[in-house]
Design an enzyme around this catalytic site. Structure first.
Site, mmCIF file in Angstrom:
data_model
loop_
_atom_site.group_PDB
_atom_site.id
_atom_site.type_symbol
_atom_site.label_atom_id
_atom_site.label_comp_id
_atom_site.label_asym_id
_atom_site.label_seq_id
_atom_site.Cartn_x
_atom_site.Cartn_y
_atom_site.Cartn_z
ATOM 1 N NE ARG A 115 3.713 -4.404 4.795
ATOM 2 C CZ ARG A 115 3.026 -4.183 5.947
ATOM 3 N NH1 ARG A 115 3.391 -4.103 7.203
ATOM 4 N NH2 ARG A 115 1.712 -5.008 5.916
ATOM 5 C CG HIS A 133 -2.727 -3.773 3.378
ATOM 6 N ND1 HIS A 133 -2.246 -4.864 3.027
ATOM 7 C CD2 HIS A 133 -2.665 -3.972 4.726
ATOM 8 C CE1 HIS A 133 -1.410 -5.567 3.927
ATOM 9 N NE2 HIS A 133 -1.891 -5.080 5.142
ATOM 10 C CD GLN A 191 -5.612 -6.383 6.725
ATOM 11 O OE1 GLN A 191 -4.461 -6.496 7.201
ATOM 12 N NE2 GLN A 191 -6.385 -7.143 7.685
ATOM 13 C CG ASP A 245 -5.439 1.038 9.483
ATOM 14 O OD1 ASP A 245 -5.088 0.843 10.371
ATOM 15 O OD2 ASP A 245 -4.853 1.366 8.370
ATOM 16 C CB CYS A 250 -5.709 -4.187 9.035
ATOM 17 S SG CYS A 250 -4.994 -2.477 9.456
ATOM 18 N NE ARG A 306 -2.961 -9.970 5.571
ATOM 19 C CZ ARG A 306 -1.934 -9.024 5.811
ATOM 20 N NH1 ARG A 306 -2.109 -8.347 6.693
ATOM 21 N NH2 ARG A 306 -1.115 -8.874 4.956
HETATM 22 N N1 CP Z 1 -2.169 -5.893 8.798
HETATM 23 C C1 CP Z 1 -0.900 -6.036 8.757
HETATM 24 O O1 CP Z 1 -0.595 -5.883 7.447
HETATM 25 O O2 CP Z 1 0.020 -6.043 9.567
HETATM 26 P P1 CP Z 1 1.528 -6.072 9.675
HETATM 27 O O3 CP Z 1 1.747 -4.533 9.165
HETATM 28 O O4 CP Z 1 2.187 -6.335 11.043
HETATM 29 O O5 CP Z 1 2.043 -6.996 8.659
HETATM 30 N N1 NVA Z 2 -2.624 1.578 7.436
HETATM 31 C C1 NVA Z 2 -1.624 1.280 8.003
HETATM 32 C C2 NVA Z 2 -1.876 -0.230 7.959
HETATM 33 C C3 NVA Z 2 -0.861 -1.215 8.630
HETATM 34 C C4 NVA Z 2 -0.999 -2.635 8.399
HETATM 35 C C5 NVA Z 2 -0.152 1.503 7.658
HETATM 36 O O1 NVA Z 2 0.057 1.871 6.391
HETATM 37 O O2 NVA Z 2 0.639 1.635 8.224
#
Ligand code: CP
Ligand code: NVA
Length: 318
Positions: free
Chosen positions: A114, A141, A144, A236, A276, A304
């Site tokens: 990530r 993502h 997701q 989101d 999400c 997930r």
């Molecule tokens: N939706 C998601 O990826 O959650 P986190 O940021 O908590 O991993």
């Molecule tokens: N769009 C959000 C998703 C978090 C899971 C971000 O990138 O912060």
């Protein structure tokens, strides 16, 4: 000097990466979804599916769901996970992405990352001889979206007949949903302010995929048009990780995109509400909608786990 070691395109999922939804064909996505559903129904059957396998989990942004589901998921499959935070590896600063890839490929069986720039993820994958999974970048993502479509199929069965609406920011989550909708021939309306439209390359690719697979992709600046007669309403955060300084300004710009009782009333009465997570209650969604009988956000979060277990088995074992 770093040597470019682009991985050969292989048949089957074994040894491949999952950096974008577009890395998998529609048939491969469907096979992952079928496996994920079986894993959810019969978890004990898969207790030794990845016995002894070790996943490195690199996090350069915070996480609850991704960290928990990858860690628990690999353990449920008989493997284990190692967490690597910026305090540990300081990717690209303490050591180059290339050198990290060349170390980890000798020590673990797969990497989940990530990070911010998508190029960091693609570069790590290009140099590591082991599968790399995108656990969220600024661009996509994909894990997701896999869990999201698993959830929609669980709840709605006939994906081909469902209208999915995404309202809010045209961000990483929107991008992966667009590509997934295109791959699976679904109908997705994306409603965002003009200024926050999804990336044009992603839109173009999603539209082309929809054409190939019998789906429909529409962008509109009208949240009402997006949500009208929808079977699924998805939103989101308005300010993603890394955009915190813009949060207040974005709050004003996205005000009319809030999923509240008024906006949701344009969807079918039994429409699903999806997010999400993490949700910013009172911003992109009200408590009333988050906590309504239509909301499947926690089922979506649980999925997930199952979706990523199926992805890890596919990439690490085939
Ligand atoms: N939706 C998601 O990826 O959650 P986190 O940021 O908590 O991993
Ligand atoms: N769009 C959000 C998703 C978090 C899971 C971000 O990138 O912060």
């Amino acid at each position: 000097m770093t040597k470019k070691t682009v991985k050969p395109r292989k048949k089957g999922l074994k040894g491949r990466d999952f950096l974008s939804v577009d890395d998998f064909s529609p048939a491969e996505i469907r096979s992952v979804l079928v496996l994920a559903r079986d894993m959810k129904a019969h978890p004990r059957k898969y207790r030794a599916a990845l016995e002894g396998a070790m996943m490195a989990l690199i996090f350069e942004k915070p996480s609850l769901r991704t960290r928990t589901t990858f860690t628990v998921g690999i353990k449920q499959l008989g493997g284990d996970a190692l967490l690597l935070t910026p305090a540990d590896i300081n990717l690209g600063k303490r050591e180059s992405v290339y050198d990290v890839a060349k170390n980890l490929e000798r020590m673990v069986d797969g990497i989940m990352i990530r990070t911010f720039g998508h190029d960091i993820c693609t570069s790590l994958a290009a140099h590591a001889a082991i599968p790399v999974i995108n656990g969220l970048t600024d661009l996509e993502h994909p894990c997701q979206a896999m869990a999201d479509f698993m959830t929609i199929i669980e709840c709605r069965k006939n994906l081909a007949k469902a209208k999915i609406a995404y309202v809010g920011d045209g961000n990483n989550v929107a991008h992966s949903l667009l590509l997934m909708a295109g791959k699976l021939g679904a109908t997705l309306f994306v409603g965002t302010p003009e200024k926050y439209k999804p990336d044009q390359n992603v839109m173009d690719r999603a539209v082309a995929l929809a054409r190939e697979n019998g789906g429909t992709i529409v962008w509109t600046s009208s949240p009402v048009e997006a949500v009208h007669n929808a079977d699924v309403v998805y939103t989101d955060t308005w300010a993603s990780m890394g955009q915190e300084a813009e949060a207040e300004q974005r709050r004003e710009e996205f005000n009319s995109y809030q999923v509240n009782r008024g906006l949701f009333s344009h969807a079918h009465g039994d429409a699903l509400f999806m997010h999400c997570l993490p949700a910013h209650r009172g911003w992109e969604v009200t408590d009333e909608i988050m906590d309504s009988k239509n909301s499947v956000v926690f089922q979506e979060a649980e999925n997930r786990l199952h979706a990523q277990k199926a992805i890890m088995v596919g990439l690490l074992k085939g």
